[in-house]
Structures are given as structure tokens and as C-alpha cells.
Design a protein around this motif. Structure first.
Motif, short mmCIF file in Angstrom:
data_model
loop_
_atom_site.label_atom_id
_atom_site.label_comp_id
_atom_site.label_asym_id
_atom_site.label_seq_id
_atom_site.Cartn_x
_atom_site.Cartn_y
_atom_site.Cartn_z
N CYS A 122 0.70 -1.91 -0.22
CA CYS A 122 -0.40 -0.36 -0.20
C CYS A 122 0.96 1.19 -0.35
O CYS A 122 0.17 2.56 0.18
N LEU A 123 2.26 1.14 -0.60
CA LEU A 123 3.14 2.33 -0.44
C LEU A 123 2.63 3.08 -1.90
O LEU A 123 2.87 2.36 -3.03
N GLN A 124 2.72 4.54 -1.29
CA GLN A 124 2.42 5.15 -2.68
C GLN A 124 3.36 5.18 -3.79
O GLN A 124 4.31 5.83 -2.82
N SER A 125 3.38 4.94 -4.88
CA SER A 125 4.67 6.08 -5.57
C SER A 125 4.05 6.85 -6.52
O SER A 125 2.60 7.42 -7.13
N LEU A 126 5.33 7.96 -7.77
CA LEU A 126 4.72 9.02 -8.58
C LEU A 126 4.63 8.52 -9.57
O LEU A 126 5.50 7.48 -10.44
N THR A 127 4.43 8.94 -10.46
CA THR A 127 4.32 9.29 -12.20
C THR A 127 4.17 10.77 -12.85
O THR A 127 4.35 11.75 -12.10
N ARG A 128 4.41 10.69 -13.80
CA ARG A 128 4.50 11.84 -14.68
C ARG A 128 2.92 12.91 -14.66
O ARG A 128 3.17 14.39 -15.85
N SER A 129 1.99 12.02 -14.53
CA SER A 129 0.70 12.80 -14.32
C SER A 129 0.46 12.53 -13.18
O SER A 129 -0.10 11.83 -12.16
N ALA A 130 -0.42 14.40 -12.81
CA ALA A 130 -1.62 14.34 -11.20
C ALA A 130 -2.68 13.13 -11.35
O ALA A 130 -3.23 12.97 -10.72
N LYS A 131 -3.26 12.97 -12.93
CA LYS A 131 -4.17 12.34 -12.96
C LYS A 131 -3.83 11.03 -13.13
O LYS A 131 -4.61 10.09 -12.89
N TYR A 160 -9.75 -2.72 -1.28
CA TYR A 160 -8.88 -1.81 -1.54
C TYR A 160 -8.94 -0.86 -2.92
O TYR A 160 -9.35 0.82 -2.41
N ILE A 161 -9.57 -1.42 -3.80
CA ILE A 161 -9.88 -1.01 -5.02
C ILE A 161 -11.13 0.13 -4.65
O ILE A 161 -11.78 1.22 -5.11
N GLU A 162 -12.17 -0.41 -4.23
CA GLU A 162 -13.49 0.10 -3.54
C GLU A 162 -13.47 1.08 -2.82
O GLU A 162 -13.97 2.25 -2.57
N LYS A 163 -11.76 1.55 -2.07
CA LYS A 163 -11.89 2.23 -1.04
C LYS A 163 -11.23 3.15 -1.76
O LYS A 163 -11.85 4.23 -2.09
N LEU A 164 -10.47 3.12 -3.08
CA LEU A 164 -9.94 4.30 -3.80
C LEU A 164 -11.16 4.60 -4.46
O LEU A 164 -10.39 6.43 -5.02
N ALA A 165 -11.67 4.28 -5.00
CA ALA A 165 -12.80 4.18 -5.94
C ALA A 165 -13.23 5.59 -5.11
O ALA A 165 -13.91 6.83 -5.17
#
Length: 432
Positions: free
Chosen positions: A166-175, A425-430
Motif C-alpha cells: 500500500c505504498l504510493q509512488s509518483l508518475t509524470r501525471s497528477a491524473k 482496496y479498489i473500492e476504497k480508492l473509488a
């Protein structure tokens, strides 16, 4: 960093919301086949499980090697090439839509529709990266929706599985948001996929055959062990080690290690090997699961079959995928440490020796300490060479090893089903 509480589900107690809008919701799974069947095996098992536990999501699978896929799924033609008609279109199996990774034109057209609705949730398996057409849609063609990329890494018992979960990381778009979701062996990871056939622990088949599914190497020691363990007279067995009650029947699976195993068998056995070994055809995933659960012991490789072996409660030896600088031994020792509390000291030592031997680059050589141990248990000199082989000790001890493997299998079910935990997890993200 966002932290989510992941509910641990039992058999059928997941309570997901329903999609009342009538608009399809999608989860797209990405898989590149590296290890013959292991990668696609995990991907297909996860897709089928996700589709079953939550019908409001449509599952799309994007895979690059349809020929390997066809070996474990009867819904695909068994002989495929990248130029075949099948890989120029999508195919639907069990309600799961399957797309060819390298068909840029088809995939770009389909996945760019409706503001990229098929890309709302992307499961990127095993650091496989993303197809060129998907990169274009995500980062060059400005989507209005937010895309969630969930990185499903290789299964490991190493500590980093808990640290990265559950550790987040960055991409080159905020979307485009990205987060890790780690399979594993503890409650601090996502657990293992526990589909319906694996909900309950199977009864050990003491007279079942031994399944052999390996990578390439010289298998002479393993063949000798399989045969000598079966033929070892009861009166000459060490104390507390029973003669295995199963017949000398080996099931040899298709794959990279088949030819090297047969070479070793033909070197050891003077008579026809057809009475000893049954060469299996390619089996679909359901048939493979059923076969495994009817064996008395397993010699398996990779991740997909290893995860099933862990859940089976059947004594098994695991050959990990060979890596540079012998890093596979790190992974093997990490899993052994997870298993250790479920065995007595002597039984664990038997398992450990066999696992280290099969994952070491050279044939195992008896050490002075192991030879002294054999002398202490008064083995006849004619059998000492055989008993110094760690595989022989493992197969001779199978009946007494069963309780430890079964206890380990029960402990894994307490961590919950990876697919349920992932869907939560996916439901929580939604919601966020």
C-alpha cells in the motif's frame, strides 16, 4: 502517504457495493509472460477470482504471449503465433475480455473510448511495464478521469513485502496515481489468491504420486532420491522415519525442466522408464489444481505452483526462479523462515536441506557433519551415500512432515484472499 485498513475476508463474506448507474466499470490487468506459465498463471487466476467475487466490474486482461496462455486455458487455441488471426482481435472467456498486448491499433481504439473508461483501474503485474498504446493514452492524450495503477509485485516472503504494501509512488501525471499492493505470507500483505477450490485444506493422499515440475539442471540426485526413498527397506530406515506408502510413480509436467529430468532418469534407470514416470500433457488451470491436490508430494518451481503448494498442505520442495548472484536463495530462506514455526526442529532441518540443495548452483555434497550424523543413527554403509542426499531424507520423511506443511497452509488462510483484499482496496480508492 495514504494508509488503508484492509479487511480480511473468509469464504464468502465480502460485501461490496453495487453499480446502479448502468455504466460499466473496468479493471484492466497487464501481464507479460517471462517464465513460461507462471506469470500468466497468476494473472489468469487473479482475473477469474476478481470476476467471480464482484460482478459489477468487467475484467480485461492484456497479455503478450497468447501461445503460453493457450497451454493453461482451453478457451484459447492451443497453437498460436503473434501473427495468428486470434491475436488480431480480442477474445472473451468466462466474461473476461482478453486483448493482445502488441496489437497497438486494436488496443488504442478500444481503450481510448469513453475517456479511457477501461483504464480507470490498472493492475500492473510483476513490474511488466505498460504497452506503448497505453502510455500514449495515459500521458499524451489528456484523460479527464483519474487513473489508478496498482502494482502487483512478485510473491515473496521477504520483509520488503510488508514495507512496500500500500505504498504510493509518483508518475509524470497528477491524473495517473500509482500504488503497490504486495502478495505475501503475513497479515501485513495482501495474502494469496484463495479461489473456491482452495478454500479448504485437502486430505493428504498418502498413496498419491509425486509431481515433478522444475527448471533445467542435472537431476541425477533427485531421481536417485525418489527411487531409493521408495525402495528403502523399513528395517533400515532411521528411527521415526517411515517408508513412504506411495508407489514409485512420478508425474512429470511439461516445461523447461522436463528434458533434463528424463536425461537423469535414463541415466539412473536401466529398464524402461515408462513404468516409473508418466509424462503429463499440458493441463488447464483447473485440471492442474486437481492434480496437485491428489499427490503425496510435490517438486515444483516458480510462483504460481508454489503458492498452490503452500495452500495444499502437501509436503513440497520449491525450486525458485534462478537469479543472478544466487539471489533465489534469499527468497528461499525467507520463505523457510515463515515456515519454520510450524515444524519441529529435526523436521524443519530435513525440509531446509532439500530446499537449499535444489536452489544451489552445484550438486549438494555431503558435509563431514552430515556423515557423522548418519553414523550416529547406524545406517548400513551401503546406504550412507544415499542417505547423505538431502532429497532422499526428505522423501523418506514425508509422512512425518505432513502436519507441519498442513499447519503452515492453515496459517495462510487466516491472512485472507488476495482478490478480496485487493477488491476492498479498489473500492476504497473509488470512494476517495
Amino acid at each position: 502517504m495514504l494508509v488503508f485498513e484492509i479487511k480480511r475476508f473468509g469464504h464468502n463474506d465480502a460485501k461490496f457495493g453495487h453499480n446502479n448507474s448502468g455504466v460499466p466499470m473496468y479493471i484492466t490487468v497487464l501481464c507479460k509472460v517471462v517464465d513460461n506459465f507462471g506469470d500468466i498463471g497468476v494473472a489468469w487466476r487473479l482475473c477469474r477470482r476478481l470476476a467471480k467475487i464482484q460482478s459489477k466490474y468487467k475484467i480485461c486482461l492484456v497479455v503478450d504471449d497468447w501461445e503460453a496462455f493457450s497451454k493453461i486455458e482451453d478457451g484459447l487455441p492451443r497453437r498460436l503465433t503473434t501473427q495468428s488471426e486470434a491475436t488480431k482481435q480480442s477474445i472473451s472467456i468466462e466474461g473476461i475480455e482478453i486483448f493482445p498486448w502488441n496489437n497497438n491499433e486494436l488496443c488504442h481504439e478500444v481503450f481510448s473510448q469513453n475517456d479511457g473508461d477501461r483504464l480507470s483501474v490498472i493492475l500492473e503485474l510483476f513490474q511488466c511495464g505498460r504497452p506503448e498504446w497505453m502510455e500514449t493514452i495515459l500521458f499524451k492524450e489528456k484523460l479527464q478521469r483519474t487513473v489508478q495503477i496498482i502494482m502487483i509485485d512478485y510473491l515473496t516472503a521477504e520483509k520488503y513485502a510488508e514495507d512496500f504494501h500500500c505504498l504510493q509512488s509518483l508518475t509524470r501525471s497528477a491524473k495517473v496515481q500509482k500504488v503497490n499492493f504486495m502478495p505475501g505470507f503475513t497479515e501485513k500483505t495482501g495474502g494469496l489468491v484463495i479461489d473456491d477450490a482452495w478454500q479448504e485444506l485437502s486430505v493428504w493422499k498418502k498413496e498419491g504420486p509425486v509431481l515433478v515440475f522444475t527448471y533445467e539442471r542435472d537431476w541425477t540426485s533427485l531421481v536417485e532420491a525418489l527411487l531409493s526413498a521408495v525402495s528403502l527397506p523399513v528395517v533400515e530406515c532411521p528411527k521415526d522415519v517411515s517408508k513412504p506408502p506411495y508407489p514409485p510413480r512420478l508425474l512429470l509436467a511439461q516445461g523447461r525442466g522436463k528434458e533434463s529430468f528424463m536425461q537423469a532418469l535414463n541415466k539412473v534407470v536401466s529398464t524402461s522408464s515408462t513404468t516409473i514416470v508418466e509424462e503429463l500433457p499440458y493441463l488447464n488451470q483447473t485440471e492442474w489444481d486437481k492434480l496437485m491436490k491428489n499427490c503425496s508430494a510435490l517438486v515444483i518451481r516458480g510462483e504460481e505452483s508454489m503458492s498452490r503448494a503452500c495452500l495444499s498442505g502437501i509436503p513440497f520442495i520449491w525450486q525458485a526462479y534462478p537469479q543472478s548472484e544466487e539471489y533465489q536463495l534469499v527468497k528461499v530462506r525467507a520463505l523457510l523462515e515463515r515456515m519454520k514455526p510450524h515444524f519441529g526442529e529435526e523436521d524443519f532441518e530435513i525440509v531446509e536441506k532439500a530446499w537449499i540443495a535444489i536452489n544451489s548452483p552445484d550438486e549438494w555434497i555431503a558435509t563431514p557433519s552430515s556423515l557423522q550424523s548418519e553414523q550416529r543413527i547406524n545406517l548400513p554403509s551401503s546406504l550412507r551415500a544415499k542417505r547423505s542426499n538431502p532429497y532422499t531424507e526428505f522423501f523418506s520423511a514425508i509422512p512425518r512432515l505432513v502436519p507441519g506443511f498442513q499447519d503452515f497452509a492453515r496459517s495462510l488462510r487466516k491472512n485472507g484472499d488476495l482478490a478480496y483484499n485487493l477488491m476492498t482496496y479498489i473500492e476504497k480508492l473509488a470512494i476517495i
